[in-house]
Design a protein around this motif. Structure first.
Motif, PDB file in Angstrom:
ATOM      1  N   ASN A 181      11.940 -11.164  -3.383  1.00  0.00           N
ATOM      2  CA  ASN A 181      11.891  -9.935  -4.166  1.00  0.00           C
ATOM      3  C   ASN A 181      13.109  -9.888  -5.074  1.00  0.00           C
ATOM      4  O   ASN A 181      14.195 -10.302  -4.683  1.00  0.00           O
ATOM      5  CB  ASN A 181      11.915  -8.714  -3.241  1.00  0.00           C
ATOM      6  N   GLN A 182      12.934  -9.325  -6.258  1.00  0.00           N
ATOM      7  CA  GLN A 182      14.064  -9.194  -7.178  1.00  0.00           C
ATOM      8  C   GLN A 182      15.018  -8.106  -6.714  1.00  0.00           C
ATOM      9  O   GLN A 182      16.221  -8.242  -6.839  1.00  0.00           O
ATOM     10  CB  GLN A 182      13.579  -8.889  -8.588  1.00  0.00           C
ATOM     11  N   GLY A 183      14.481  -7.024  -6.164  1.00  0.00           N
ATOM     12  CA  GLY A 183      15.314  -5.922  -5.706  1.00  0.00           C
ATOM     13  C   GLY A 183      15.130  -5.677  -4.226  1.00  0.00           C
ATOM     14  O   GLY A 183      14.550  -6.491  -3.503  1.00  0.00           O
ATOM     15  N   ALA A 184      15.608  -4.524  -3.777  1.00  0.00           N
ATOM     16  CA  ALA A 184      15.532  -4.178  -2.362  1.00  0.00           C
ATOM     17  C   ALA A 184      14.134  -3.726  -1.940  1.00  0.00           C
ATOM     18  O   ALA A 184      13.807  -3.756  -0.763  1.00  0.00           O
ATOM     19  CB  ALA A 184      16.543  -3.079  -2.056  1.00  0.00           C
ATOM     20  N   SER A 185      13.304  -3.306  -2.902  1.00  0.00           N
ATOM     21  CA  SER A 185      11.956  -2.842  -2.573  1.00  0.00           C
ATOM     22  C   SER A 185      11.060  -4.008  -2.180  1.00  0.00           C
ATOM     23  O   SER A 185      11.137  -5.081  -2.763  1.00  0.00           O
ATOM     24  CB  SER A 185      11.316  -2.142  -3.776  1.00  0.00           C
ATOM     25  N   ALA A 186      10.202  -3.761  -1.201  1.00  0.00           N
ATOM     26  CA  ALA A 186       9.242  -4.781  -0.788  1.00  0.00           C
ATOM     27  C   ALA A 186       8.223  -4.998  -1.896  1.00  0.00           C
ATOM     28  O   ALA A 186       7.742  -4.053  -2.503  1.00  0.00           O
ATOM     29  CB  ALA A 186       8.547  -4.360   0.496  1.00  0.00           C
ATOM     30  N   GLU A 187       7.920  -6.238  -2.181  1.00  0.00           N
ATOM     31  CA  GLU A 187       6.932  -6.608  -3.186  1.00  0.00           C
ATOM     32  C   GLU A 187       5.749  -7.257  -2.496  1.00  0.00           C
ATOM     33  O   GLU A 187       5.893  -7.846  -1.428  1.00  0.00           O
ATOM     34  CB  GLU A 187       7.530  -7.597  -4.189  1.00  0.00           C
ATOM     35  N   SER A 188       4.587  -7.167  -3.117  1.00  0.00           N
ATOM     36  CA  SER A 188       3.435  -7.884  -2.590  1.00  0.00           C
ATOM     37  C   SER A 188       2.965  -8.885  -3.630  1.00  0.00           C
ATOM     38  O   SER A 188       3.141  -8.682  -4.828  1.00  0.00           O
ATOM     39  CB  SER A 188       2.306  -6.928  -2.215  1.00  0.00           C
ATOM     40  N   LEU A 189       2.395  -9.971  -3.150  1.00  0.00           N
ATOM     41  CA  LEU A 189       1.910 -11.028  -4.017  1.00  0.00           C
ATOM     42  C   LEU A 189       0.461 -11.311  -3.660  1.00  0.00           C
ATOM     43  O   LEU A 189       0.149 -11.629  -2.514  1.00  0.00           O
ATOM     44  CB  LEU A 189       2.737 -12.305  -3.829  1.00  0.00           C
ATOM     45  N   THR A 190      -0.428 -11.168  -4.635  1.00  0.00           N
ATOM     46  CA  THR A 190      -1.830 -11.547  -4.461  1.00  0.00           C
ATOM     47  C   THR A 190      -2.063 -12.818  -5.259  1.00  0.00           C
ATOM     48  O   THR A 190      -1.713 -12.887  -6.436  1.00  0.00           O
ATOM     49  CB  THR A 190      -2.772 -10.440  -4.978  1.00  0.00           C
ATOM     50  N   VAL A 191      -2.617 -13.836  -4.593  1.00  0.00           N
ATOM     51  CA  VAL A 191      -2.934 -15.092  -5.261  1.00  0.00           C
ATOM     52  C   VAL A 191      -4.436 -15.312  -5.158  1.00  0.00           C
ATOM     53  O   VAL A 191      -4.978 -15.436  -4.062  1.00  0.00           O
ATOM     54  CB  VAL A 191      -2.186 -16.291  -4.632  1.00  0.00           C
ATOM     55  N   ASN A 192      -5.104 -15.322  -6.292  1.00  0.00           N
ATOM     56  CA  ASN A 192      -6.531 -15.624  -6.383  1.00  0.00           C
ATOM     57  C   ASN A 192      -6.634 -17.069  -6.849  1.00  0.00           C
ATOM     58  O   ASN A 192      -6.490 -17.347  -8.032  1.00  0.00           O
ATOM     59  CB  ASN A 192      -7.225 -14.690  -7.380  1.00  0.00           C
ATOM     60  N   ALA A 193      -6.853 -17.983  -5.902  1.00  0.00           N
ATOM     61  CA  ALA A 193      -6.740 -19.407  -6.209  1.00  0.00           C
ATOM     62  C   ALA A 193      -8.044 -20.179  -6.118  1.00  0.00           C
ATOM     63  O   ALA A 193      -8.015 -21.400  -6.073  1.00  0.00           O
ATOM     64  CB  ALA A 193      -5.703 -20.043  -5.295  1.00  0.00           C
ATOM     65  N   GLY A 194      -9.160 -19.519  -6.077  1.00  0.00           N
ATOM     66  CA  GLY A 194     -10.414 -20.264  -6.007  1.00  0.00           C
ATOM     67  C   GLY A 194     -10.465 -21.108  -4.754  1.00  0.00           C
ATOM     68  O   GLY A 194     -10.312 -20.611  -3.656  1.00  0.00           O
ATOM     69  N   SER A 195     -10.614 -22.408  -4.908  1.00  0.00           N
ATOM     70  CA  SER A 195     -10.707 -23.300  -3.750  1.00  0.00           C
ATOM     71  C   SER A 195      -9.563 -24.300  -3.718  1.00  0.00           C
ATOM     72  O   SER A 195      -9.656 -25.336  -3.094  1.00  0.00           O
ATOM     73  CB  SER A 195     -12.045 -24.042  -3.783  1.00  0.00           C
ATOM     74  N   ARG A 196      -8.484 -24.005  -4.379  1.00  0.00           N
ATOM     75  CA  ARG A 196      -7.387 -24.964  -4.509  1.00  0.00           C
ATOM     76  C   ARG A 196      -6.177 -24.578  -3.678  1.00  0.00           C
ATOM     77  O   ARG A 196      -6.123 -23.518  -3.071  1.00  0.00           O
ATOM     78  CB  ARG A 196      -6.999 -25.090  -5.981  1.00  0.00           C
ATOM     79  N   ASN A 197      -5.164 -25.452  -3.689  1.00  0.00           N
ATOM     80  CA  ASN A 197      -3.967 -25.259  -2.875  1.00  0.00           C
ATOM     81  C   ASN A 197      -3.055 -24.170  -3.416  1.00  0.00           C
ATOM     82  O   ASN A 197      -2.899 -24.015  -4.624  1.00  0.00           O
ATOM     83  CB  ASN A 197      -3.147 -26.547  -2.799  1.00  0.00           C
ATOM     84  N   VAL A 198      -2.442 -23.453  -2.480  1.00  0.00           N
ATOM     85  CA  VAL A 198      -1.316 -22.574  -2.759  1.00  0.00           C
ATOM     86  C   VAL A 198      -0.184 -23.142  -1.924  1.00  0.00           C
ATOM     87  O   VAL A 198      -0.285 -23.207  -0.695  1.00  0.00           O
ATOM     88  CB  VAL A 198      -1.610 -21.115  -2.353  1.00  0.00           C
ATOM     89  N   THR A 199       0.888 -23.619  -2.574  1.00  0.00           N
ATOM     90  CA  THR A 199       1.942 -24.346  -1.876  1.00  0.00           C
ATOM     91  C   THR A 199       3.280 -23.635  -2.019  1.00  0.00           C
ATOM     92  O   THR A 199       3.683 -23.289  -3.124  1.00  0.00           O
ATOM     93  CB  THR A 199       2.070 -25.785  -2.431  1.00  0.00           C
ATOM     94  N   PHE A 200       3.950 -23.439  -0.872  1.00  0.00           N
ATOM     95  CA  PHE A 200       5.298 -22.866  -0.834  1.00  0.00           C
ATOM     96  C   PHE A 200       6.197 -23.937  -0.236  1.00  0.00           C
ATOM     97  O   PHE A 200       6.013 -24.320   0.915  1.00  0.00           O
ATOM     98  CB  PHE A 200       5.343 -21.623   0.056  1.00  0.00           C
ATOM     99  N   THR A 201       7.173 -24.437  -0.992  1.00  0.00           N
ATOM    100  CA  THR A 201       8.026 -25.493  -0.458  1.00  0.00           C
ATOM    101  C   THR A 201       9.447 -25.022  -0.157  1.00  0.00           C
ATOM    102  O   THR A 201      10.249 -25.796   0.329  1.00  0.00           O
ATOM    103  CB  THR A 201       8.098 -26.700  -1.409  1.00  0.00           C
TER     104      THR A 201
END
Length: 176
Positions: free
Chosen positions: A103-123
């Motif tokens: 998050n950029q600030g102290a507030s909680a952020e949510s992330l929605t990823v609409n990725a079809g049928s492909r990979n979502v990668t967090f390294t």
């Protein structure tokens, strides 16, 4: 559609207005900056790539591509739109976070990823400053999490099938 490459060296890049539109997306968007790359508004492009060495700050609430979204920088979520960021890509596009995601600030952020049928990668580390909530949507998602540091508790909501391809978590739980 015309592609756009911005090479700012070690300087900041800030897109204060919308980049493309739903009906008129730009081609491939490549941003090279050793500092901050900030998206203040929405982005519609064939693909989005940031180079490593700085940080990408997503404040506009939505980035939509027909292809890949590759964030080689550390990513900060800072949407003023109800503290929610949405990343959309088609069935042929992948979403890669090659650095940290926070998050950029102290507030909680949510992330929605609409990725079809492909990979979502967090390294990199996810939510090391404060928890980030996720909503992943797709026909068949593949999430690859290569996390080597402590992870704040995550709220993950999945629509579709979610096989965990790899999990390496130090001191936390993922997929429970």
């Amino acid at each position: 559609a015309e592609s756009l490459t911005v090479d700012a060296g070690t300087r900041d890049v800030t897109f204060t207005g919308a980049v493309g539109s739903a009906g008129a997306a730009v081609g491939d968007l490549l941003v090279k900056s050793g500092a901050n790359t900030t998206f203040v508004s929405t982005v519609d492009a064939a693909s989005v790539t940031t180079d490593a060495g700085g940080q990408a700050i997503i404040q506009g609430g939505r980035i939509t591509t027909s292809g890949d979204q590759t964030y080689n920088d550390n990513v900060l979520l800072g949407s003023s739109v109800a503290h929610a960021t949405v990343l959309n890509t088609t069935a042929t596009g992948v979403v890669l976070f090659a650095g940290t995601l926070n998050n950029q600030g102290a507030s909680a952020e949510s992330l929605t990823v609409n990725a079809g049928s492909r990979n979502v990668t967090f390294t990199g580390t996810v939510g090391d400053a404060a928890a980030v909530g996720f909503h992943l949507r797709g026909e068949r998602l593949h999430v690859v999490a290569l996390v080597e540091h402590d992870v704040e508790p995550l709220a993950v909501r999945v629509e579709g099938v979610l096989p965990l391809l790899h999990q390496a978590v130090d001191g936390g739980l993922l997929g429970h």
